[in-house]
Design a protein around this motif. Sequence first.
Motif, short mmCIF file in Angstrom:
data_model
loop_
_atom_site.label_atom_id
_atom_site.label_comp_id
_atom_site.label_asym_id
_atom_site.label_seq_id
_atom_site.Cartn_x
_atom_site.Cartn_y
_atom_site.Cartn_z
N PRO A 1 -39.50 -15.32 12.46
CA PRO A 1 -38.51 -15.30 13.54
C PRO A 1 -37.07 -15.55 13.06
N LEU A 2 -36.16 -14.74 13.59
CA LEU A 2 -34.72 -14.84 13.35
C LEU A 2 -34.35 -14.62 11.89
N ASN A 3 -35.26 -14.04 11.14
CA ASN A 3 -35.05 -13.70 9.73
C ASN A 3 -34.52 -12.27 9.64
N ALA A 4 -34.41 -11.74 8.44
CA ALA A 4 -33.95 -10.36 8.24
C ALA A 4 -34.92 -9.34 8.83
N SER A 5 -36.09 -9.80 9.21
CA SER A 5 -37.07 -8.92 9.88
C SER A 5 -36.69 -8.64 11.33
N MET A 6 -35.68 -9.33 11.85
CA MET A 6 -35.33 -9.19 13.25
C MET A 6 -34.84 -7.77 13.58
N ALA A 7 -34.04 -7.19 12.70
CA ALA A 7 -33.52 -5.84 12.95
C ALA A 7 -34.64 -4.80 13.02
N PRO A 8 -35.55 -4.74 12.02
CA PRO A 8 -36.66 -3.80 12.16
C PRO A 8 -37.57 -4.10 13.35
N ALA B 1 -48.26 -9.51 -3.71
CA ALA B 1 -48.92 -8.24 -4.05
C ALA B 1 -48.31 -7.09 -3.25
N LEU B 2 -47.83 -7.39 -2.04
CA LEU B 2 -47.16 -6.39 -1.21
C LEU B 2 -45.69 -6.28 -1.56
N ASN B 3 -45.04 -7.42 -1.68
CA ASN B 3 -43.60 -7.48 -1.91
C ASN B 3 -43.34 -8.43 -3.07
N PRO B 4 -43.25 -7.90 -4.30
CA PRO B 4 -43.09 -8.74 -5.48
C PRO B 4 -41.82 -9.60 -5.47
N GLN B 5 -40.84 -9.24 -4.63
CA GLN B 5 -39.63 -10.05 -4.54
C GLN B 5 -39.83 -11.30 -3.70
N THR C 1 -41.41 -6.98 5.22
CA THR C 1 -42.12 -5.88 4.58
C THR C 1 -42.75 -5.04 5.69
N LEU C 2 -42.65 -3.72 5.54
CA LEU C 2 -43.29 -2.79 6.48
C LEU C 2 -44.40 -2.06 5.75
N SER D 1 -39.83 -2.46 1.61
CA SER D 1 -39.07 -3.69 1.81
C SER D 1 -37.60 -3.34 2.03
N GLU D 2 -36.78 -4.35 2.23
CA GLU D 2 -35.36 -4.25 2.54
C GLU D 2 -35.18 -3.84 4.01
N SER D 3 -34.58 -4.74 4.75
CA SER D 3 -34.47 -4.58 6.20
C SER D 3 -33.79 -3.26 6.60
N ALA D 4 -32.66 -2.94 5.98
CA ALA D 4 -31.95 -1.72 6.35
C ALA D 4 -32.77 -0.48 6.03
N ALA D 5 -33.45 -0.48 4.88
CA ALA D 5 -34.29 0.66 4.50
C ALA D 5 -35.43 0.86 5.50
N ILE D 6 -36.02 -0.24 5.93
CA ILE D 6 -37.10 -0.16 6.93
C ILE D 6 -36.57 0.43 8.23
#
Length: 212
Positions: free
Chosen positions: A8-15, A45-49, A54-55, A63-68
């Motif tokens: 919640p309220l993380n960079a995942s909010m935009a996607p 294993a999904l997102n090495p960073q 992650t989508l 990964s990367e919010s804008a790319a998603i």
Amino acid sequence: MYQLYYYPLNASMAPHFVLDALQIEYELLLIDRKADEQKSDAYLALNPQGKIPTLVDGDLVLSESAAICIYLAENNADSQLIPVIHSSERAKFFQWILYLSNTLQAELMLYFYPEKHCDNERQAQAIAKKQEQRITNMLSTLDAELANKTYLLGEQISVCDYYLFMLAVWSDEFAKPPLAFEHLGRYLKHMAKDHAVVSVCDKEGLSLADYQ
């Protein structure tokens, strides 16, 4: 079905906004940052960073919010959340999504985590103070851009607007928060009525009372 690993309220909010705006089926999978679940072997294993979001879309892991956000918009073009290829609006779309993700978001990360860039608390406080000034100037730029617009690209809502709303939420405790700007504040109050924003903020536990 899309799967979004989020907090919640993380960079995942935009996607999350974009998925809800598309009105399609998707699954939310909580990654508990408080428990450092993003550093677990299963997530790495999904997102090495070890970052969120992650989508997962079939065999694709992104990964990367804008790319998603861009991927989702392009694969659901009927939504019009990204302008058509070869249009001037599409060029402006990439200008603003890159400004938001590479410039404003990057400066906000330095504001929130100054201790990663210095050796002591006094320096960290000085960095945070300077960053707030820099980010406030960037918000002024966005305020001017929105003077005669409903949305960042004009009259059509896009991924850029959902991304900007997320970053504005992150900045809401500044001495001059985004809502204090004439045009940006009006824009954010309008965005707060969008069905995807209302839905996602409810799911992520963010009150929109200040935006009423």
